[in-house]
Design a protein around this motif. Structure first.
Motif, PDB file in Angstrom:
ATOM      1  N   THR A 132       0.700  -0.994   0.009  1.00  0.00           N
ATOM      2  CA  THR A 132      -0.448  -0.174   0.336  1.00  0.00           C
ATOM      3  C   THR A 132       0.632   1.109  -0.219  1.00  0.00           C
ATOM      4  O   THR A 132       2.062   0.870   0.119  1.00  0.00           O
ATOM      5  N   GLY A 133       0.342   2.627  -0.166  1.00  0.00           N
ATOM      6  CA  GLY A 133       1.221   2.997  -0.135  1.00  0.00           C
ATOM      7  C   GLY A 133       2.015   3.453  -0.696  1.00  0.00           C
ATOM      8  O   GLY A 133       2.343   3.443  -2.391  1.00  0.00           O
ATOM      9  N   GLU A 134       3.097   4.181  -0.197  1.00  0.00           N
ATOM     10  CA  GLU A 134       4.663   4.260  -1.139  1.00  0.00           C
ATOM     11  C   GLU A 134       5.158   3.222  -1.764  1.00  0.00           C
ATOM     12  O   GLU A 134       5.804   3.713  -2.824  1.00  0.00           O
ATOM     13  N   LEU A 135       4.892   2.354  -0.862  1.00  0.00           N
ATOM     14  CA  LEU A 135       5.910   1.007  -1.511  1.00  0.00           C
ATOM     15  C   LEU A 135       4.461   0.540  -2.643  1.00  0.00           C
ATOM     16  O   LEU A 135       5.669   0.232  -4.068  1.00  0.00           O
ATOM     17  N   ALA A 136       3.635   0.783  -2.826  1.00  0.00           N
ATOM     18  CA  ALA A 136       2.321   0.226  -4.152  1.00  0.00           C
ATOM     19  C   ALA A 136       2.984   1.427  -5.022  1.00  0.00           C
ATOM     20  O   ALA A 136       3.098   0.906  -6.372  1.00  0.00           O
ATOM     21  N   ARG A 137       3.670   2.486  -4.544  1.00  0.00           N
ATOM     22  CA  ARG A 137       4.010   3.791  -5.993  1.00  0.00           C
ATOM     23  C   ARG A 137       5.102   3.402  -6.319  1.00  0.00           C
ATOM     24  O   ARG A 137       5.318   3.491  -7.664  1.00  0.00           O
ATOM     25  N   THR A 138       6.222   2.910  -5.681  1.00  0.00           N
ATOM     26  CA  THR A 138       7.018   2.432  -6.511  1.00  0.00           C
ATOM     27  C   THR A 138       6.969   1.865  -7.172  1.00  0.00           C
ATOM     28  O   THR A 138       7.464   0.997  -8.576  1.00  0.00           O
ATOM     29  N   LEU A 139       6.421   0.595  -6.448  1.00  0.00           N
ATOM     30  CA  LEU A 139       6.201  -1.172  -7.289  1.00  0.00           C
ATOM     31  C   LEU A 139       6.105  -0.813  -8.651  1.00  0.00           C
ATOM     32  O   LEU A 139       6.132  -0.555  -9.789  1.00  0.00           O
ATOM     33  N   LEU A 140       4.839  -0.155  -8.681  1.00  0.00           N
ATOM     34  CA  LEU A 140       3.723   0.463 -10.290  1.00  0.00           C
ATOM     35  C   LEU A 140       4.692   1.705 -11.376  1.00  0.00           C
ATOM     36  O   LEU A 140       4.794   0.915 -12.390  1.00  0.00           O
ATOM     37  N   HIS A 141       5.497   2.098 -10.024  1.00  0.00           N
ATOM     38  CA  HIS A 141       6.817   2.813 -11.454  1.00  0.00           C
ATOM     39  C   HIS A 141       6.902   2.108 -11.876  1.00  0.00           C
ATOM     40  O   HIS A 141       7.803   2.458 -12.940  1.00  0.00           O
ATOM     41  N   GLU A 142       7.850   1.154 -10.732  1.00  0.00           N
ATOM     42  CA  GLU A 142       8.998   0.575 -11.499  1.00  0.00           C
ATOM     43  C   GLU A 142       8.874  -0.381 -13.085  1.00  0.00           C
ATOM     44  O   GLU A 142       9.267  -0.679 -13.023  1.00  0.00           O
ATOM     45  N   ILE A 143       7.670  -1.180 -12.416  1.00  0.00           N
ATOM     46  CA  ILE A 143       7.451  -2.105 -13.263  1.00  0.00           C
ATOM     47  C   ILE A 143       6.301  -1.492 -14.880  1.00  0.00           C
ATOM     48  O   ILE A 143       6.778  -2.023 -15.915  1.00  0.00           O
ATOM     49  N   ASP A 144       5.882  -0.372 -14.452  1.00  0.00           N
ATOM     50  CA  ASP A 144       5.753   1.047 -15.650  1.00  0.00           C
ATOM     51  C   ASP A 144       7.247   0.747 -16.730  1.00  0.00           C
ATOM     52  O   ASP A 144       6.762   0.685 -18.041  1.00  0.00           O
ATOM     53  N   HIS A 145       8.398   0.992 -15.748  1.00  0.00           N
ATOM     54  CA  HIS A 145       9.331   1.124 -16.187  1.00  0.00           C
ATOM     55  C   HIS A 145       9.651   0.047 -17.333  1.00  0.00           C
ATOM     56  O   HIS A 145      10.184  -0.307 -18.975  1.00  0.00           O
ATOM     57  N   LEU A 146       8.895  -0.867 -16.887  1.00  0.00           N
ATOM     58  CA  LEU A 146       9.395  -2.734 -18.041  1.00  0.00           C
ATOM     59  C   LEU A 146       8.792  -2.365 -19.431  1.00  0.00           C
ATOM     60  O   LEU A 146       8.481  -3.144 -19.836  1.00  0.00           O
ATOM     61  N   ASP A 147       7.639  -1.488 -19.154  1.00  0.00           N
ATOM     62  CA  ASP A 147       7.087  -2.040 -20.621  1.00  0.00           C
ATOM     63  C   ASP A 147       6.948  -0.293 -20.959  1.00  0.00           C
ATOM     64  O   ASP A 147       6.320   0.226 -21.956  1.00  0.00           O
ATOM     65  N   GLY A 148       7.866   0.373 -20.974  1.00  0.00           N
ATOM     66  CA  GLY A 148       8.214   1.932 -21.288  1.00  0.00           C
ATOM     67  C   GLY A 148       7.688   2.983 -20.928  1.00  0.00           C
ATOM     68  O   GLY A 148       7.357   3.998 -22.079  1.00  0.00           O
TER      69      GLY A 148
END
Ligand code: NI
Length: 190
Positions: A132-148
Motif C-alpha cells: 500500500t501507499g509509497e511502496l505500492a506507488r514505487t512498485l507500479l512506477h518500476e513495473i511501468d519502466h518494464l513496459d516503456g
C-alpha cells in the motif's frame, strides 16, 4: 554501465521476461544496486528508492526496491524478477514522484494505493507481495519502466502537476507550456 535518461529510446521499449536466473542476471542485479547507490552519492537531497533494468539500457524484466525508504544508511535492495501486477485497486491518490531517468523533473502522479504483485526473487523463489501507499506507488512506477512507461506519461497535459528541484533541494512548480509541453528532451520525438 550508467543510468540512461530521456529521451533515450530504450526507455520506451518493452523489456523481455527473464527465462533463467543465471550469472548474467545476477550480474545485472549487482550492477543495478551499485548504480543506484552511485547515483545517490551525487544527489545529496534524494534517496534512490528503486530502479528498473531498462534504466541502464538492459531490456529485461528486473527491478530493485530499497528495503528501507526512510534510512539512507540502510542501503539494501530486494530484486524482483518478472514482476507482474495482479491487481491494483484502492483509492487513487496523487503523490510526488521522480525518476533517475528523468533528470530534475518531478510530478504529482495519481496511482492506485493498493497493489498485489507476483515476482521471483534472486534465488528463484516465487513471491506474492501486497503493498500500500509509497511502496505500492514505487512498485507500479518500476513495473511501468518494464513496459516503456515513465511517470510523466501519467500526467501529460496536466499543467499544474510538474515540479523542478532547485539547488537547495526544494521543489518549485514548472511552467507547463514553456518547459514541459513539446520538450523533446523529456518526451523524445514522438
Ligand atoms: Ni523511474
Amino acid at each position: 554501465m550508467k543510468i540512461i535518461t530521456t529521451p533515450d529510446p530504450r526507455l520506451r521499449e518493452k523489456s523481455e521476461k527473464v527465462r533463467k536466473i543465471d550469472d548474467e542476471i545476477l550480474g545485472i542485479i549487482a550492477d543495478m544496486r551499485k548504480l543506484s547507490l552511485d547515483w545517490e552519492k551525487e544527489h545529496p537531497y534524494e534517496l534512490s528508492a528503486a530502479m528498473a533494468a531498462p534504466q541502464m539500457g538492459v531490456l529485461k524484466r528486473i527491478i530493485i526496491i530499497r528495503d528501507d525508504m526512510e534510512d539512507k544508511e540502510r542501503a539494501t535492495f530486494t530484486a524482483l524478477i518478472n514482476p507482474e501486477v495482479i491487481r491494483a485497486d484502492g483509492k487513487v491518490e496523487k503523490s510526488q514522484e521522480g525518476c533517475l531517468s528523468v533528470p530534475s523533473i518531478y510530478g504529482m502522479v495519481p496511482r492506485h494505493s493498493k497493489v498485489r504483485i507476483k515476482a521471483k526473487l534472486e534465488d528463484g523463489t516465487e513471491v506474492r507481495i501486497k503493498a500500500t501507499g509509497e511502496l505500492a506507488r514505487t512498485l507500479l512506477h518500476e513495473i511501468d519502466h518494464l513496459d516503456g512507461i515513465l511517470f510523466i506519461d501519467h500526467i501529460k497535459g496536466v499543467k499544474d502537476a510538474f515540479y523542478e528541484m532547485d539547488d537547495k533541494g526544494d521543489l518549485i512548480p514548472v511552467d507547463y507550456d514553456a518547459k514541459i509541453a513539446g520538450n523533446k528532451e523529456l518526451w523524445g520525438e514522438a
